[in-house]
Design a protein around this motif. Structure first.
Motif, PDB file in Angstrom:
ATOM      1  N   TYR A  54      18.264  36.162  51.862  1.00 40.74           N
ATOM      2  CA  TYR A  54      17.648  36.174  53.147  1.00 40.74           C
ATOM      3  C   TYR A  54      18.491  35.443  54.368  1.00 40.74           C
ATOM      4  CZ  TYR A  54      14.039  36.008  56.727  1.00 40.74           C
ATOM      5  OH  TYR A  54      13.353  36.113  58.195  1.00 40.74           O
TER       6      TYR A  54
ATOM      7  N   ALA B  34      21.459  36.695  55.661  1.00 43.57           N
ATOM      8  CA  ALA B  34      21.024  37.686  56.330  1.00 43.57           C
ATOM      9  C   ALA B  34      20.894  37.171  57.906  1.00 43.57           C
ATOM     10  CB  ALA B  34      19.897  38.582  56.007  1.00 43.57           C
TER      11      ALA B  34
ATOM     12  N   MET C 202      18.213  41.650  62.276  1.00 42.06           N
ATOM     13  CA  MET C 202      17.679  41.637  61.025  1.00 42.06           C
ATOM     14  C   MET C 202      16.752  42.885  60.548  1.00 42.06           C
ATOM     15  SD  MET C 202      18.146  38.909  59.167  1.00 42.06           S
ATOM     16  CE  MET C 202      16.891  39.128  57.966  1.00 42.06           C
TER      17      MET C 202
ATOM     18  N   ALA D  31      17.605  42.020  52.444  1.00 44.53           N
ATOM     19  CA  ALA D  31      17.404  40.959  53.589  1.00 44.53           C
ATOM     20  C   ALA D  31      15.708  40.734  53.811  1.00 44.53           C
ATOM     21  CB  ALA D  31      17.971  41.490  54.806  1.00 44.53           C
TER      22      ALA D  31
END
Length: 225
Positions: free
Chosen positions: A201, A204, A78, A89
């Motif tokens: 998000y 991701a 991440m 993200a």
């Protein structure tokens, strides 16, 4: 050969054991890895995957130490994704992660909870109390069907009946055709308060988990790695 699918999840529920929440509190941005699929629109539980390799790796990753290592890898990937602005993200923020009680319905379609002042009772979330939490990885049954679940009461009824921890709309068709592992990021709570704010998000975190999962797969099944 096992195929892998990663995308954001349509919705998720509180993981429970014996009717009470356990240590696996599930929040937006977490990742769910399938160990089975329940096809809710046809009312059937799809058979266990015949692929021994995927079952063996899933069993290994469910061990607490291995799961913690997997989650650390997810966090690392991440960080890589966040360096690319076009990936969008970034964590949307704790104030935007709201789980309302099942009976609380959204006030107005097409408007966010903030815009229409949804003031229903919120479910306390321990993991949201200390700033921005890191995404956690959960393993469990995923419900798959043609209809979008937008009711907390229906969500909870299906979860209790089938023992599922998440909902989605694509996995059953793939699962029924060839061995696969479905990996999804949680973007809403499958209730009437659904919003698209968490989709990027969640996509991701699912991609990061997929990469971490493949790291283990390569080490276990690819010679020389």
């Amino acid at each position: 050969m096992t195929d892998f699918i990663a995308r954001y999840e349509e919705g998720a529920v509180e993981i429970q054991h014996g009717g009470e929440p356990n240590d696996e509190e599930l929040i937006l941005g977490d990742v769910v890895v399938s160990d089975g699929i329940v096809q809710t629109d046809l009312g059937r539980r799809l058979p266990e995957q015949p692929n021994a390799e995927s079952r063996a790796l899933l069993a290994k990753l469910k061990v607490p130490r291995s799961r913690n290592m997997l989650q650390d890898k997810v966090v690392g990937y991440m960080d890589v994704l966040r360096r690319e602005p076009q990936m969008a993200a970034e964590y949307p923020g704790v104030p935007h992660d709201k789980l309302f009680t099942a009976a609380c319905r959204h006030v107005a379609d097409g408007r966010s909870c903030d815009e229409c002042s949804c003031d229903g009772q919120l479910v306390p979330r321990r993991r949201l109390e200390n700033g921005s939490p890191q995404p956690a990885v959960h393993f469990g049954l995923i419900a798959s069907g043609d209809a979008v679940i937008k009711s907390g009461e229906e969500r909870d009824a299906v979860a209790r009946r089938e023992g599922v921890v998440a909902f989605e709309m694509k996995g059953a068709g793939v699962w029924d055709m060839f061995p696969c592992v479905v990996i999804k990021g949680v973007c809403d709570y499958a209730d009437s308060h659904k919003t698209k704010a968490w989709q990027r998000y969640a996509a991701a975190t699912a991609a990061a988990c997929m990469k971490a999962f493949l790291d283990y797969w390569d080490r276990q099944y690819v010679p020389g790695i």
